[in-house]
Scaffold this motif. Structure first.
Motif, PDB file in Angstrom:
ATOM      1  N   LEU A 273      -4.202  -4.701 -11.288  1.00 23.69           N
ATOM      2  CA  LEU A 273      -5.570  -5.119 -11.598  1.00 23.69           C
ATOM      3  C   LEU A 273      -6.115  -4.351 -12.802  1.00 23.69           C
ATOM      4  CD1 LEU A 273      -7.026  -5.422  -7.987  1.00 23.69           C
ATOM      5  CD2 LEU A 273      -6.610  -7.280  -9.600  1.00 23.69           C
ATOM      6  N   ALA A 274      -5.772  -3.069 -12.866  1.00 23.40           N
ATOM      7  CA  ALA A 274      -6.247  -2.257 -13.986  1.00 23.40           C
ATOM      8  C   ALA A 274      -5.667  -2.757 -15.307  1.00 23.40           C
ATOM      9  CB  ALA A 274      -5.893  -0.796 -13.771  1.00 23.40           C
TER      10      ALA A 274
ATOM     11  N   PHE B 161     -11.837   0.633 -14.330  1.00 21.85           N
ATOM     12  CA  PHE B 161     -12.581  -0.564 -13.926  1.00 21.85           C
ATOM     13  C   PHE B 161     -14.035  -0.549 -14.397  1.00 21.85           C
ATOM     14  CE2 PHE B 161      -9.203  -0.894 -10.608  1.00 21.85           C
ATOM     15  CZ  PHE B 161      -8.689  -2.087 -11.076  1.00 21.85           C
TER      16      PHE B 161
ATOM     17  N   THR C 139     -24.187   6.424  -9.062  1.00 19.98           N
ATOM     18  CA  THR C 139     -23.995   6.442  -7.620  1.00 19.98           C
ATOM     19  C   THR C 139     -25.220   6.992  -6.923  1.00 19.98           C
ATOM     20  OG1 THR C 139     -21.679   6.876  -8.009  1.00 19.98           O
ATOM     21  CG2 THR C 139     -22.478   7.275  -5.820  1.00 19.98           C
TER      22      THR C 139
ATOM     23  N   LEU D 264      -0.919  -2.630  -6.481  1.00 21.86           N
ATOM     24  CA  LEU D 264      -1.912  -3.693  -6.638  1.00 21.86           C
ATOM     25  C   LEU D 264      -3.038  -3.242  -7.563  1.00 21.86           C
ATOM     26  CD1 LEU D 264      -3.175  -6.446  -5.679  1.00 21.86           C
ATOM     27  CD2 LEU D 264      -4.286  -5.130  -3.870  1.00 21.86           C
ATOM     28  N   ALA D 265      -3.523  -2.025  -7.317  1.00 25.91           N
ATOM     29  CA  ALA D 265      -4.629  -1.499  -8.124  1.00 25.91           C
ATOM     30  C   ALA D 265      -4.216  -1.351  -9.582  1.00 25.91           C
ATOM     31  CB  ALA D 265      -5.093  -0.159  -7.566  1.00 25.91           C
ATOM     32  N   ILE D 266      -2.971  -0.913  -9.796  1.00 27.77           N
ATOM     33  CA  ILE D 266      -2.505  -0.743 -11.176  1.00 27.77           C
ATOM     34  C   ILE D 266      -2.408  -2.096 -11.885  1.00 27.77           C
ATOM     35  CG2 ILE D 266      -0.530  -0.049 -12.595  1.00 27.77           C
ATOM     36  CD1 ILE D 266      -0.103   2.227 -10.507  1.00 27.77           C
TER      37      ILE D 266
ATOM     38  N   ARG E  78      -4.065   6.639  12.737  1.00 22.34           N
ATOM     39  CA  ARG E  78      -4.434   5.416  12.026  1.00 22.34           C
ATOM     40  C   ARG E  78      -3.235   4.494  11.863  1.00 22.34           C
ATOM     41  NH1 ARG E  78      -8.095   6.548   6.924  1.00 22.34           N
ATOM     42  NH2 ARG E  78      -9.025   4.575   7.468  1.00 22.34           N
TER      43      ARG E  78
ATOM     44  N   PRO F  71       0.380   2.763   1.331  1.00 22.32           N
ATOM     45  CA  PRO F  71      -0.442   3.180   0.202  1.00 22.32           C
ATOM     46  C   PRO F  71       0.210   2.844  -1.135  1.00 22.32           C
ATOM     47  CG  PRO F  71      -0.038   5.006   1.717  1.00 22.32           C
ATOM     48  CD  PRO F  71       0.727   3.859   2.232  1.00 22.32           C
TER      49      PRO F  71
ATOM     50  N   ALA G  74     -20.465   4.158  -3.895  1.00 21.50           N
ATOM     51  CA  ALA G  74     -21.548   5.068  -3.522  1.00 21.50           C
ATOM     52  C   ALA G  74     -21.968   4.825  -2.088  1.00 21.50           C
ATOM     53  CB  ALA G  74     -22.731   4.870  -4.456  1.00 21.50           C
TER      54      ALA G  74
ATOM     55  N   ARG H 227      -1.628   1.531   9.940  1.00 22.30           N
ATOM     56  CA  ARG H 227      -1.810   0.868   8.661  1.00 22.30           C
ATOM     57  C   ARG H 227      -0.849  -0.308   8.544  1.00 22.30           C
ATOM     58  NH1 ARG H 227      -4.366   3.118   4.383  1.00 22.30           N
ATOM     59  NH2 ARG H 227      -5.038   5.271   4.592  1.00 22.30           N
TER      60      ARG H 227
ATOM     61  N   LEU I 239     -10.601  -0.919  -2.041  1.00 20.16           N
ATOM     62  CA  LEU I 239      -9.258  -0.537  -2.491  1.00 20.16           C
ATOM     63  C   LEU I 239      -9.251   0.900  -3.008  1.00 20.16           C
ATOM     64  CD1 LEU I 239      -6.346  -1.443  -3.154  1.00 20.16           C
ATOM     65  CD2 LEU I 239      -7.208  -2.361  -5.293  1.00 20.16           C
TER      66      LEU I 239
ATOM     67  N   LEU J  80      -8.228   5.078 -12.005  1.00 16.18           N
ATOM     68  CA  LEU J  80      -8.445   3.644 -11.820  1.00 16.18           C
ATOM     69  C   LEU J  80      -9.932   3.305 -11.765  1.00 16.18           C
ATOM     70  CD1 LEU J  80      -5.575   3.021  -9.272  1.00 16.18           C
ATOM     71  CD2 LEU J  80      -5.746   2.008 -11.532  1.00 16.18           C
TER      72      LEU J  80
ATOM     73  N   LEU K 178      -5.519   6.861  -2.868  1.00 13.96           N
ATOM     74  CA  LEU K 178      -4.511   6.543  -3.882  1.00 13.96           C
ATOM     75  C   LEU K 178      -4.379   7.711  -4.845  1.00 13.96           C
ATOM     76  CD1 LEU K 178      -5.541   2.866  -4.714  1.00 13.96           C
ATOM     77  CD2 LEU K 178      -3.947   3.673  -2.984  1.00 13.96           C
TER      78      LEU K 178
ATOM     79  N   LEU L 236      -0.657  -0.656  -2.137  1.00 17.63           N
ATOM     80  CA  LEU L 236      -2.049  -0.721  -2.591  1.00 17.63           C
ATOM     81  C   LEU L 236      -2.174  -0.149  -3.997  1.00 17.63           C
ATOM     82  CD1 LEU L 236      -4.128   0.325   0.546  1.00 17.63           C
ATOM     83  CD2 LEU L 236      -3.913  -1.939  -0.471  1.00 17.63           C
ATOM     84  N   GLU L 237      -1.459   0.938  -4.229  1.00 15.49           N
ATOM     85  CA  GLU L 237      -1.496   1.582  -5.538  1.00 15.49           C
ATOM     86  C   GLU L 237      -0.979   0.630  -6.614  1.00 15.49           C
ATOM     87  OE1 GLU L 237      -1.138   5.565  -5.296  1.00 15.49           O
ATOM     88  OE2 GLU L 237      -1.977   5.661  -7.309  1.00 15.49           O
TER      89      GLU L 237
END
Lengths: 289, 273
Positions: free
Chosen positions: B18-19, A104, B267, B14-16, B2, B8, A175, B4, A89, A100, A94, B11-12
Motif C-alpha cells: 500500500l505504501a 501515508f 493527534t 500488505l502495508a508495504i 491472542r 504479522p 489517535a 491471530r 493495520l 509507514l 509492525l 500484514l507488514e
C-alpha cells in the motif's frame, strides 16, 4: 472568581477580523448575487432574482450540484473506510510501523495543485503508469482514458483525492485508537471474541470522537473541492466533473461577477444545510456513547 | 493468549504494498525530472537513457522561484502569528467569561468552520478598503478563514486548564494580560503547535486564495508559481517535474524532521477538540 471580570476586549481582535473579512463579504455577497455586476459594464445594477432564475434553468448548475454531492459523499465514505483500515493495520505491531505512518500522511503536506499535475501525468491514456500497469498485467478492459472519458472522469478525480487525504483520516483514527485501554480489548479476546466482534463491540464505539472529527472534516472539505478538479479535468469532459468552485472560476474568468456570486451563495446554502444537521447529529451521538 | 488469523509478516507485506501506491507517483516525477523533452513526456518509471541535469539549471534560473518561496514563507509566518494570538485570546475569554455576546461569537465561529467563503465579494471588499492585492489583504483573508478552526480547538482545550490557576494568579495581584501571557499561553502551547501546523500547511499549499486575491506577480506564492510555470512550460515535462521536485523537496524535508510533532500534534488536537 467572577466571570464578568474577564476582559471582553480580549475577543475583539478575532471578532473584528472575522466580522470584517468573513461575515462582511458573505453579506455583501447576498446583495451582489442580485445584481448584474459584470467586469465589462460600467455600473452595477440591481436585477432581483434574475441570476438565480438563469442559474436554475442552467443544466450546468444541476451537474455541478449533483457532482459536488457525489464527490462529497464518495470522498467522505472512502476516506473514512481507507483511513480506518490503514489505522487498524498500522496499530498492529509492525516493524516498519512508524515509517509507514509517515509515508501515508505524506501526500497531505503537498499542495493539491501539485498533486493534480502529478496525477495528470499518471492518468495519461497512452503513457501514464496506470494504463501501463494494467496493460502489463494484460487486463485490457482496465486500460481507459481515465480523465477524458465521461464515464470515469468523476470516479478518477475521487480516487485521486482519496489518495491525498486517506492518511489524514488514518492519523485521526490512530489517535482515537490510542485512547482505547489495552485491557479492554484483551479481556474481550480472552472471553473468546474474535477480531471482528472485538472491533464491533469494543473498538468502534470508543472511536466515536475520532469518527465525528473525520466525517465532519471530510464532508466540509470535500464540498469545497477546487484545485484537484481544476487541474485534472477543468470540470470536463463536458460538465461531468463540474463542481461549484470550478463553475465559479469559469464565470469569474468571463467577468460575470454577479452571476458567479450567486453560484457561491448556492454553495453556501448547500454546505450549511448539509453541515449543520450532521454537526448536531454527531454531537448527540457522541454524548450518548 | 491472542489468537491471530494473520501473521504479522503478511500484514507488514500488505502495508508495504500500500505504501508503494504513495511512493511510486513521487518516484515517477523524480525520475522524469532528469529526462529530456521527448523521454519525459512518456512519464515512465525507467531510468533516463541519458541524465539531463540542465532541467534543474533552468528551474534555478527562474527569478520567480526564490520570490515565490519568500512570499509563501512570509505569508505563512505572519498568518501563524496572527491566528495564534487572536484565536487564543478570544478562546480564553469565550471559555472563561461566557455570556450571551461571547456565546454568539463562539457560534459564529462554529458556523465559519462549515460555510465556504464568498470569494468574489471578498475581492470587492479589499478593493473598497484600498488594500486589494496587498500582503495585508491576503493575511487578513487567511486569518479570517483559519480563525474558526483555531478558536474551536482552543476553546475545547482551555476547558482543561483549571480555573483555580486563574484565581491564584489574580489573588497574587497578577493582571489579566499577565495571566494570559505567563500562565495560559504556556499551558496551551501544545495546541498552539497543532494550530500552527495546520495554518502553515493550509497557507503554504493553498492556491485558491492567492489565485483570486493576488494579481501582482511579484507577490505570488510558490504554488501560484507552479501554476504559472506549468502553463508556460507544459511542452517540456522534464523541466516541469524538476520545478515540482524543487518545490516539494523543502516541504518533504521539513516534514521528515517534524513528522513526529506534526502527527502527534494533529493527534492531540483532533481528538481533544
Amino acid at each position: 472568581m467572577e466571570r464578568s471580570k474577564y476582559p471582553l476586549y480580549f475577543s475583539f481582535p478575532a471578532v473584528i477580523v472575522f466580522l470584517l473579512f468573513f461575515i462582511t463579504p458573505t453579506i455583501i455577497g447576498i446583495y451582489y448575487s442580485f445584481t448584474d455586476w459584470n467586469i465589462n459594464a460600467d455600473a452595477i445594477k440591481f436585477i432581483g432574482l434574475e441570476n438565480y432564475k438563469e442559474l436554475f434553468n442552467e443544466p450546468r448548475l444541476k451537474q455541478a450540484f449533483i457532482n459536488t454531492l457525489i464527490f462529497a459523499a464518495a470522498v467522505t465514505l472512502l476516506q473514512n473506510a481507507v483511513g480506518l483500515a490503514l489505522a487498524l493495520l498500522l496499530n498492529e505491531k509492525l516493524k516498519l510501523r512508524n515509517l509507514l505512518r509517515m509515508i501515508f500522511f505524506m501526500p497531505y503536506v503537498i499542495a493539491p495543485l501539485v498533486i493534480g499535475y502529478i496525477f495528470r501525468a499518471i492518468y495519461h491514456p497512452e503513457h501514464g503508469i496506470v494504463n501501463q500497469f494494467f496493460g502489463m498485467l494484460g487486463i485490457d478492459f482496465m486500460v481507459q482514458d481515465w480523465l477524458n472519458d465521461p464515464r470515469f472522469a468523476l470516479f478518477t478525480v475521487i480516487m485521486t483525492d482519496i489518495w491525498r487525504v486517506a492518511g489524514f483520516s488514518m492519523v485521526v483514527y490512530l489517535a482515537g485508537l490510542q485512547f482505547i485501554p489495552k485491557d479492554l480489548t484483551e479481556s474481550a479476546s480472552i472471553d473468546g471474541a474474535n477480531y471482528w466482534t472485538r472491533f464491533k463491540h469494543v473498538v468502534f464505539p470508543l472511536l466515536a470522537p475520532a469518527f465525528t472529527v473525520n466525517v465532519l472534516l471530510a464532508m466540509i472539505g470535500s464540498m469545497k473541492v477546487f484545485e484537484i478538479v481544476m487541474v485534472l479535468t477543468e470540470g470536463g469532459p463536458g460538465y461531468t466533473t463540474e463542481v461549484f468552485y470550478t463553475y465559479i472560476r469559469n464565470t469569474f474568468s468571463s467577468g460575470e461577477m454577479g452571476y458567479a456570486t450567486a453560484i457561491n451563495m448556492l454553495l453556501f446554502v448547500l454546505v450549511t444545510l448539509v453541515g449543520i444537521p450532521v454537526l448536531l447529529a454527531m454531537k448527540k451521538r457522541e454524548v450518548e456513547m | 493468549m491472542r489468537s491471530r488469523k494473520y501473521s504479522p509478516l503478511l500484514l507488514e507485506l500488505l502495508a508495504i504494498c500500500l505504501a508503494m501506491l504513495i511512493l511510486i507517483p513521487f518516484f515517477m516525477i523524480f525520475i522524469n525530472s532528469f529526462k529530456d523533452i521527448r523521454e519525459s513526456a512518456l512519464f515512465g518509471l525507467s531510468l533516463p537513457s541519458n541524465w539531463v541535469f540542465s532541467n534543474y539549471e533552468e528551474v534555478f534560473n527562474q527569478d520567480n522561484l526564490l520570490r515565490g518561496f519568500k512570499n509563501s514563507f512570509l505569508l505563512s509566518a505572519l498568518v501563524v502569528v496572527s491566528v495564534n494570538f487572536f484565536a487564543s485570546m478570544a478562546a480564553f475569554v469565550i471559555q472563561r467569561r461566557g455570556g450571551k455576546f461571547l456565546q454568539g461569537v463562539y457560534l459564529a465561529f462554529i458556523m465559519g468552520l462549515i460555510v465556504p467563503v464568498s470569494i468574489i465579494p471578498t475581492i470587492r471588499l479589499m478593493d473598497l478598503l484600498h488594500i486589494k492585492g496587498s500582503y495585508l489583504s491576503i493575511i487578513m483573508y487567511y486569518t479570517a478563514v483559519l480563525l474558526p478552526f483555531a478558536v474551536f480547538l482552543l476553546v475545547g482545550f482551555i476547558k482543561s486548564v483549571p480555573r483555580e490557576l486563574d484565581e491564584a494568579a489574580i489573588l497574587e495581584g497578577c493582571g489579566y494580560f499577565r495571566l494570559y501571557f505567563k500562565i495560559i499561553l504556556p499551558l496551551i502551547s501544545t495546541v498552539l503547535v497543532t494550530v500552527s501546523i495546520v495554518v502553515i500547511v493550509s497557507v503554504w499549499n493553498d492556491f485558491f486564495g492567492p489565485f483570486y486575491l493576488v494579481t501582482d506577480s511579484t507577490k505570488w506564492t510558490i504554488v501560484l508559481q507552479v501554476f504559472n510555470f506549468v502553463t508556460l512550460y507544459s511542452t517540456n515535462w522534464g523541466v516541469v517535474f524538476a520545478f515540482m521536485i524543487v518545490v516539494i523537496t523543502p516541504v518533504l524535508i521539513i516534514y521528515l524532521f517534524l513528522q513526529r510533532y506534526i502527527i502527534d500534534g494533529l493527534t492531540a488536537g483532533s481528538v481533544k477538540g
